[in-house]
Design an enzyme around this catalytic site. Structure first.
Site, PDB file in Angstrom:
ATOM      1  N   ASP A 303       0.849  -1.197   0.000  1.00 34.74           N
ATOM      2  CA  ASP A 303       0.000   0.000   0.000  1.00 34.74           C
ATOM      3  C   ASP A 303       0.880   1.240   0.000  1.00 34.74           C
ATOM      4  O   ASP A 303       1.270   1.715   1.059  1.00 34.74           O
ATOM      5  CB  ASP A 303      -0.917  -0.020   1.221  1.00 34.74           C
ATOM      6  CG  ASP A 303      -1.918   1.122   1.229  1.00 34.74           C
ATOM      7  OD1 ASP A 303      -2.114   1.754   0.179  1.00 34.74           O
ATOM      8  OD2 ASP A 303      -2.499   1.386   2.294  1.00 34.74           O
ATOM      9  N   GLU A 337      -1.927  10.542  -0.730  1.00 35.25           N
ATOM     10  CA  GLU A 337      -3.177   9.779  -0.711  1.00 35.25           C
ATOM     11  C   GLU A 337      -3.599   9.417   0.700  1.00 35.25           C
ATOM     12  O   GLU A 337      -4.759   9.562   1.079  1.00 35.25           O
ATOM     13  CB  GLU A 337      -3.032   8.511  -1.559  1.00 35.25           C
ATOM     14  CG  GLU A 337      -4.336   7.753  -1.791  1.00 35.25           C
ATOM     15  CD  GLU A 337      -4.691   6.760  -0.694  1.00 35.25           C
ATOM     16  OE1 GLU A 337      -5.851   6.314  -0.648  1.00 35.25           O
ATOM     17  OE2 GLU A 337      -3.808   6.433   0.132  1.00 35.25           O
ATOM     18  N   HIS A 435      -1.436  -0.977   6.550  1.00 34.55           N
ATOM     19  CA  HIS A 435      -1.058   0.080   7.491  1.00 34.55           C
ATOM     20  C   HIS A 435      -0.331  -0.459   8.729  1.00 34.55           C
ATOM     21  O   HIS A 435      -0.460   0.101   9.823  1.00 34.55           O
ATOM     22  CB  HIS A 435      -2.293   0.879   7.941  1.00 34.55           C
ATOM     23  CG  HIS A 435      -2.975   1.621   6.848  1.00 34.55           C
ATOM     24  ND1 HIS A 435      -4.133   2.351   7.052  1.00 34.55           N
ATOM     25  CD2 HIS A 435      -2.676   1.767   5.527  1.00 34.55           C
ATOM     26  CE1 HIS A 435      -4.509   2.907   5.906  1.00 34.55           C
ATOM     27  NE2 HIS A 435      -3.642   2.560   4.979  1.00 34.55           N
TER      28      HIS A 435
END
Length: 474
Positions: A303, A337, A435
């Protein structure tokens, strides 16, 4: 558009990421495209097969993984506002030029700058234990000595309201069940303000993940207007469950939280652009994209390093195969983002006049595991064309089309009627690593990355070469 609204959009996009409960449009099988268009799309099969073979089995086999590994090992996590992110952007600009891509440049975006600083959580009673934690993006910090308070463990917002008289002066620990990302992420995004309404001094939230090997997960949170801002962090499933058991036994729990988190003045960053300029209609554009920034844990490989790297590598592969379509293919590596889709919003706003020239926009930001197809939003006619194009991906078994698009950075375009799609991949384990410190190259598979790059390269080429413009939903 205010930052607060962009944050809400981001949360909604990530909520949609967690489910396959989107619709696969059965009407698409009833499409009736003109015979000449059907034949034209079918005629691209040899070119698509060449793209697939070179990417998956040929000269470019494994190169997307190697490039990504070099990048994330060199820079590590790339938090918005950090010098590391800007160094990574410089690296990418140089890399794109060296690979012979065209119109390589950065476009300025001004980003919020939140920093984590040092942080810790310690259980003091009924025994002393360090609690693994990660502060949440936009959280405020604690006073210098930290916050020491009794803790109350709650399973839901309903229980918070029912026990509101017990909350003042306490640290609220949320041990909510993980149902799905869409249903559970509200505790991360809203938990601090909901608890602050009843006088809580801080919150510790069970990480928004179905699986844990003692791994806290960070992410973005928001504060409600006119509600006291209190520190917010996520803790592991294991510690949240332990604290819940202690509470069930009637034990008194005292916790100390120390967080140096703060928001600094906004900083300048850049969206990174590279193109293959169209041979006949260079003003018309197909976009492939992913974001370069990440949270400040792990390596940001999944990510969204993978999404960014299949995007620019799709252009590199087409360039090397000397495939220059009618329209321009543009790779955009978004900045900012994770902290609110800030880079994409500013780019889209500054290119308002170009919107009608967008043929098709794509994004990958939900993992680069084995591809299944694309998640699409647009008109029925555009979806019929996309479905026919996706049939060309049969050699890699990635032909499916479903609704809606899930790409957060392209959502603003899609909402304005531009046909858009996000990568649909077999990402059932995505939120295991999302995350967290587990987001490293170990999550990425070289073959899966090749398949994803082949899909992006093939679809972007055919969309850019197509003799017709896709209709917009105006």
């Amino acid at each position: 558009m205010k930052l607060k609204f962009r944050i809400a959009v981001l949360l909604l996009c990530f909520i949609s990421k967690s489910t396959f409960g989107d619709t696969i449009d059965n009407e698409v099988d009833q499409c009736s495209l003109p015979e000449n268009l059907v034949k034209e799309i079918e005629s691209y099969a040899p070119t698509v097969n060449k793209i697939i073979n070179e990417t998956v089995n040929g000269l470019y086999k494994g190169t997307t993984w190697q490039e990504l590994a070099t990048f994330v090992d060199k820079f590590g996590p790339r938090l918005s506002g950090s010098q590391v992110l800007e160094n990574a952007i410089d690296y990418m600009l140089d890399k794109l030029v060296k690979h012979g891509l065209e119109n390589v440049h950065g476009e300025e975006a001004v980003l919020p700058h939140w920093v984590r600083g040092k942080e810790s959580a310690t259980l003091l009673q009924p025994r002393v234990k360090d609690i693994a934690m990660l502060g949440l993006g936009y959280s405020v910090g604690t006073p210098t000595g930290g916050i020491t308070a009794l803790a109350i463990v709650l399973k839901s917002f309903d229980e918070l309201r029912q026990r509101r008289t017990e909350v003042p002066g306490k640290i609220v620990v949320y041990n909510q069940d993980f149902v799905s990302y869409e249903e559970t992420v509200i505790y991360r995004s809203r938990g601090a303000s909901e608890a602050a309404k009843f006088g809580a001094v801080a919150v510790l939230i069970r990480s928004i993940t179905p699986v844990s090997i003692y791994s806290p997960h960070t992410g973005m949170m928001t504060y409600q207007t006119n509600i006291t801002k209190i520190p917010a962090a996520c803790i592991t499933i294991e510690d949240a469950a332990m604290l819940n058991r202690m509470a069930d036994r009637g034990e008194t729990m005292m916790i100390n939280i120390r967080m140096e988190a703060q928001s600094l003045p906004a900083v300048k960053s850049r969206n990174t652009i590279a193109e293959i300029i169209g041979a006949e209609n260079p003003e018309k554009v197909v976009v492939v994209s992913g974001h370069l920034d990440s949270w400040d844990v792990g390596q940001g490989a999944m990510d969204d390093g993978g999404g960014a790297f299949i995007s620019w590598n799709s252009l590199r592969i087409l360039k090397a195969l000397n495939l220059r379509p009618r329209r321009t293919i543009r790779a955009i590596l978004w900045t900012g983002e994770e902290i609110g889709i800030v880079g994409a919003h500013q780019y889209i706003q500054s290119h308002k006049a170009d919107r009608q020239n967008l043929q098709f926009v794509m994004e990958s930001d939900i993992g680069t595991f084995t591809p299944i197809g694309l998640a699409f939003t647009g008109s029925k006619e555009a979806q019929c064309i996309l479905k026919k194009i996706m049939n060309l991906l049969e050699p890699i078994n990635a032909t499916m089309v479903r609704n809606p698009n899930e790409g957060p950075d392209i959502t603003e375009w899609v909402d304005l009627g531009v046909p858009g799609a996000s990568l649909w991949n077999d990402n059932g384990k995505y939120f295991w690593y999302h995350h967290s410190n587990g987001d490293t190259m170990s999550v990425e598979d070289p073959h899966a990355l090749d398949l994803c790059a082949a899909l992006f390269a093939a679809v972007s080429y055919v969309m850019a070469q197509l003799s017709v413009d896709l209709p917009h939903n105006n």
